[in-house]
Design a protein around this motif. Sequence first.
Motif, PDB file in Angstrom:
ATOM      1  N   THR A  53     -25.881  -7.302  14.337  1.00 21.59           N
ATOM      2  CA  THR A  53     -26.915  -6.497  13.682  1.00 21.59           C
ATOM      3  C   THR A  53     -26.300  -5.215  13.132  1.00 21.59           C
ATOM      4  O   THR A  53     -25.435  -4.614  13.777  1.00 21.59           O
ATOM      5  CB  THR A  53     -28.017  -6.155  14.714  1.00 21.59           C
ATOM      6  OG1 THR A  53     -28.472  -7.371  15.305  1.00 21.59           O
ATOM      7  CG2 THR A  53     -29.199  -5.444  14.070  1.00 21.59           C
ATOM      8  N   CYS A  54     -26.766  -4.795  11.959  1.00 20.66           N
ATOM      9  CA  CYS A  54     -26.267  -3.557  11.356  1.00 20.66           C
ATOM     10  C   CYS A  54     -26.887  -2.352  12.076  1.00 20.66           C
ATOM     11  O   CYS A  54     -28.095  -2.304  12.273  1.00 20.66           O
ATOM     12  CB  CYS A  54     -26.622  -3.514   9.877  1.00 20.66           C
ATOM     13  SG  CYS A  54     -26.194  -1.942   9.102  1.00 20.66           S
ATOM     14  N   GLU A  55     -26.030  -1.416  12.459  1.00 22.65           N
ATOM     15  CA  GLU A  55     -26.493  -0.207  13.151  1.00 22.65           C
ATOM     16  C   GLU A  55     -27.460   0.598  12.295  1.00 22.65           C
ATOM     17  O   GLU A  55     -28.371   1.224  12.819  1.00 22.65           O
ATOM     18  CB  GLU A  55     -25.288   0.710  13.447  1.00 22.65           C
ATOM     19  CG  GLU A  55     -24.626   0.450  14.758  1.00 22.65           C
ATOM     20  CD  GLU A  55     -23.446   1.413  14.997  1.00 22.65           C
ATOM     21  OE1 GLU A  55     -22.856   1.320  16.059  1.00 22.65           O
ATOM     22  OE2 GLU A  55     -23.131   2.237  14.102  1.00 22.65           O
ATOM     23  N   GLN A  56     -27.214   0.579  10.984  1.00 27.83           N
ATOM     24  CA  GLN A  56     -28.015   1.440  10.104  1.00 27.83           C
ATOM     25  C   GLN A  56     -29.264   0.758   9.548  1.00 27.83           C
ATOM     26  O   GLN A  56     -30.367   1.238   9.751  1.00 27.83           O
ATOM     27  CB  GLN A  56     -27.148   1.949   8.949  1.00 27.83           C
ATOM     28  CG  GLN A  56     -26.113   2.962   9.435  1.00 27.83           C
ATOM     29  CD  GLN A  56     -25.221   3.439   8.304  1.00 27.83           C
ATOM     30  OE1 GLN A  56     -25.692   3.718   7.208  1.00 27.83           O
ATOM     31  NE2 GLN A  56     -23.939   3.535   8.575  1.00 27.83           N
ATOM     32  N   CYS A  57     -29.097  -0.379   8.839  1.00 23.64           N
ATOM     33  CA  CYS A  57     -30.268  -0.970   8.166  1.00 23.64           C
ATOM     34  C   CYS A  57     -30.857  -2.146   8.948  1.00 23.64           C
ATOM     35  O   CYS A  57     -31.849  -2.724   8.525  1.00 23.64           O
ATOM     36  CB  CYS A  57     -29.920  -1.398   6.742  1.00 23.64           C
ATOM     37  SG  CYS A  57     -28.933  -2.901   6.631  1.00 23.64           S
ATOM     38  N   LYS A  58     -30.242  -2.496  10.091  1.00 26.25           N
ATOM     39  CA  LYS A  58     -30.743  -3.556  10.991  1.00 26.25           C
ATOM     40  C   LYS A  58     -30.641  -4.965  10.397  1.00 26.25           C
ATOM     41  O   LYS A  58     -31.257  -5.894  10.923  1.00 26.25           O
ATOM     42  CB  LYS A  58     -32.208  -3.307  11.439  1.00 26.25           C
ATOM     43  CG  LYS A  58     -32.489  -1.919  11.995  1.00 26.25           C
ATOM     44  CD  LYS A  58     -31.690  -1.635  13.246  1.00 26.25           C
ATOM     45  CE  LYS A  58     -31.903  -0.187  13.713  1.00 26.25           C
ATOM     46  NZ  LYS A  58     -30.779   0.331  14.468  1.00 26.25           N
ATOM     47  N   ARG A  73     -18.665  -5.248   9.120  1.00 26.39           N
ATOM     48  CA  ARG A  73     -19.354  -4.303   8.228  1.00 26.39           C
ATOM     49  C   ARG A  73     -20.528  -4.979   7.513  1.00 26.39           C
ATOM     50  O   ARG A  73     -20.420  -6.118   7.068  1.00 26.39           O
ATOM     51  CB  ARG A  73     -18.389  -3.752   7.163  1.00 26.39           C
ATOM     52  CG  ARG A  73     -17.364  -2.777   7.704  1.00 26.39           C
ATOM     53  CD  ARG A  73     -17.995  -1.431   8.022  1.00 26.39           C
ATOM     54  NE  ARG A  73     -17.118  -0.645   8.891  1.00 26.39           N
ATOM     55  CZ  ARG A  73     -17.472   0.499   9.466  1.00 26.39           C
ATOM     56  NH1 ARG A  73     -18.688   0.995   9.293  1.00 26.39           N
ATOM     57  NH2 ARG A  73     -16.632   1.148  10.234  1.00 26.39           N
ATOM     58  N   CYS A  74     -21.622  -4.236   7.380  1.00 28.56           N
ATOM     59  CA  CYS A  74     -22.821  -4.737   6.717  1.00 28.56           C
ATOM     60  C   CYS A  74     -22.592  -4.888   5.216  1.00 28.56           C
ATOM     61  O   CYS A  74     -22.036  -3.993   4.581  1.00 28.56           O
ATOM     62  CB  CYS A  74     -23.964  -3.762   6.978  1.00 28.56           C
ATOM     63  SG  CYS A  74     -25.480  -4.178   6.111  1.00 28.56           S
ATOM     64  N   ASP A  75     -23.047  -6.027   4.655  1.00 29.12           N
ATOM     65  CA  ASP A  75     -22.921  -6.264   3.210  1.00 29.12           C
ATOM     66  C   ASP A  75     -23.788  -5.309   2.396  1.00 29.12           C
ATOM     67  O   ASP A  75     -23.481  -5.002   1.255  1.00 29.12           O
ATOM     68  CB  ASP A  75     -23.381  -7.692   2.857  1.00 29.12           C
ATOM     69  CG  ASP A  75     -22.391  -8.739   3.336  1.00 29.12           C
ATOM     70  OD1 ASP A  75     -21.309  -8.363   3.833  1.00 29.12           O
ATOM     71  OD2 ASP A  75     -22.724  -9.939   3.231  1.00 29.12           O
ATOM     72  N   HIS A  76     -24.890  -4.869   2.973  1.00 31.32           N
ATOM     73  CA  HIS A  76     -25.865  -4.068   2.210  1.00 31.32           C
ATOM     74  C   HIS A  76     -25.516  -2.587   2.195  1.00 31.32           C
ATOM     75  O   HIS A  76     -25.590  -1.940   1.162  1.00 31.32           O
ATOM     76  CB  HIS A  76     -27.270  -4.263   2.783  1.00 31.32           C
ATOM     77  CG  HIS A  76     -27.604  -5.695   3.006  1.00 31.32           C
ATOM     78  ND1 HIS A  76     -27.724  -6.601   1.977  1.00 31.32           N
ATOM     79  CD2 HIS A  76     -27.808  -6.406   4.158  1.00 31.32           C
ATOM     80  CE1 HIS A  76     -28.001  -7.801   2.470  1.00 31.32           C
ATOM     81  NE2 HIS A  76     -28.052  -7.717   3.786  1.00 31.32           N
ATOM     82  N   CYS A  77     -25.147  -2.057   3.369  1.00 29.92           N
ATOM     83  CA  CYS A  77     -24.970  -0.598   3.451  1.00 29.92           C
ATOM     84  C   CYS A  77     -23.621  -0.206   4.058  1.00 29.92           C
ATOM     85  O   CYS A  77     -23.379   0.980   4.270  1.00 29.92           O
ATOM     86  CB  CYS A  77     -26.124   0.017   4.248  1.00 29.92           C
ATOM     87  SG  CYS A  77     -26.014  -0.307   6.023  1.00 29.92           S
ATOM     88  N   GLU A  78     -22.778  -1.204   4.346  1.00 31.37           N
ATOM     89  CA  GLU A  78     -21.462  -0.975   4.960  1.00 31.37           C
ATOM     90  C   GLU A  78     -21.543  -0.357   6.353  1.00 31.37           C
ATOM     91  O   GLU A  78     -20.556   0.155   6.883  1.00 31.37           O
ATOM     92  CB  GLU A  78     -20.553  -0.130   4.043  1.00 31.37           C
ATOM     93  CG  GLU A  78     -20.256  -0.844   2.726  1.00 31.37           C
ATOM     94  CD  GLU A  78     -19.302  -0.067   1.826  1.00 31.37           C
ATOM     95  OE1 GLU A  78     -18.962   1.081   2.156  1.00 31.37           O
ATOM     96  OE2 GLU A  78     -18.908  -0.637   0.794  1.00 31.37           O
ATOM     97  N   GLY A  79     -22.739  -0.404   6.939  1.00 32.83           N
ATOM     98  CA  GLY A  79     -22.909   0.077   8.313  1.00 32.83           C
ATOM     99  C   GLY A  79     -22.124  -0.798   9.279  1.00 32.83           C
ATOM    100  O   GLY A  79     -21.728  -1.922   8.950  1.00 32.83           O
ATOM    101  N   LYS A  80     -21.904  -0.260  10.480  1.00 34.48           N
ATOM    102  CA  LYS A  80     -21.144  -0.993  11.487  1.00 34.48           C
ATOM    103  C   LYS A  80     -22.043  -2.066  12.128  1.00 34.48           C
ATOM    104  O   LYS A  80     -23.210  -1.802  12.420  1.00 34.48           O
ATOM    105  CB  LYS A  80     -20.662   0.006  12.546  1.00 34.48           C
ATOM    106  CG  LYS A  80     -19.521  -0.510  13.365  1.00 34.48           C
ATOM    107  CD  LYS A  80     -18.978   0.595  14.299  1.00 34.48           C
ATOM    108  CE  LYS A  80     -18.075  -0.064  15.318  1.00 34.48           C
ATOM    109  NZ  LYS A  80     -18.089   0.611  16.610  1.00 34.48           N
TER     110      LYS A  80
HETATM  111 ZN   LIG Z   1     -26.712  -2.330   6.863  1.00 32.28          ZN
END
Ligand SMILES: [Zn+2]
Length: 146
Positions: A53-58, A73-80
């Motif tokens: 799960t993305c830490e930022q955008c879930k 890394r998240c494809d949408h926001c590069e969040g961890k």
């Molecule tokens: Zn994200």
Amino acid sequence: MRRRVILDGFPRTLGQAESLKQLLESERLALTAVVNYELPASEIVARLGGRRTCEQCKAVFNVTERPPKVEGRCDHCEGKLFQREDDRPESIKVRLEAYDRSTAPLIEFYRKAGLLVRVAADGSPDEIFAITLTDLKSRRALQLAS
Ligand SMILES: [Zn+2]
């Protein structure tokens, strides 16, 4: 045209199933089928255990089935990306046991009522959807024939 609805993930307990039955009867509505998707526990653990799960955008990814373009890394926001406590194998086992305890009586309830349609859920979402449609259509053909 008659309107139809699908209840997804409901009812989850025997009590809810009995309430639903009363409600439908009072509204003179019929339940036509109850689909139960079945998958071996080992497969469920493998699938859920791969979730990240993305830490930022879930946003949710899966390391084997739907991996991110860049590992971790998240494809949408590069969040961890991280593994939720719920998605660790030992937590999944506990969740599955709880699920089995609450759904076993429910499955029996709908089996006795002649409404249960069991679908083996090992395949892609498209394959499982196609199998579900085939099963429901053949069931409907049987109902119309009798
Ligand atoms: Zn994200």
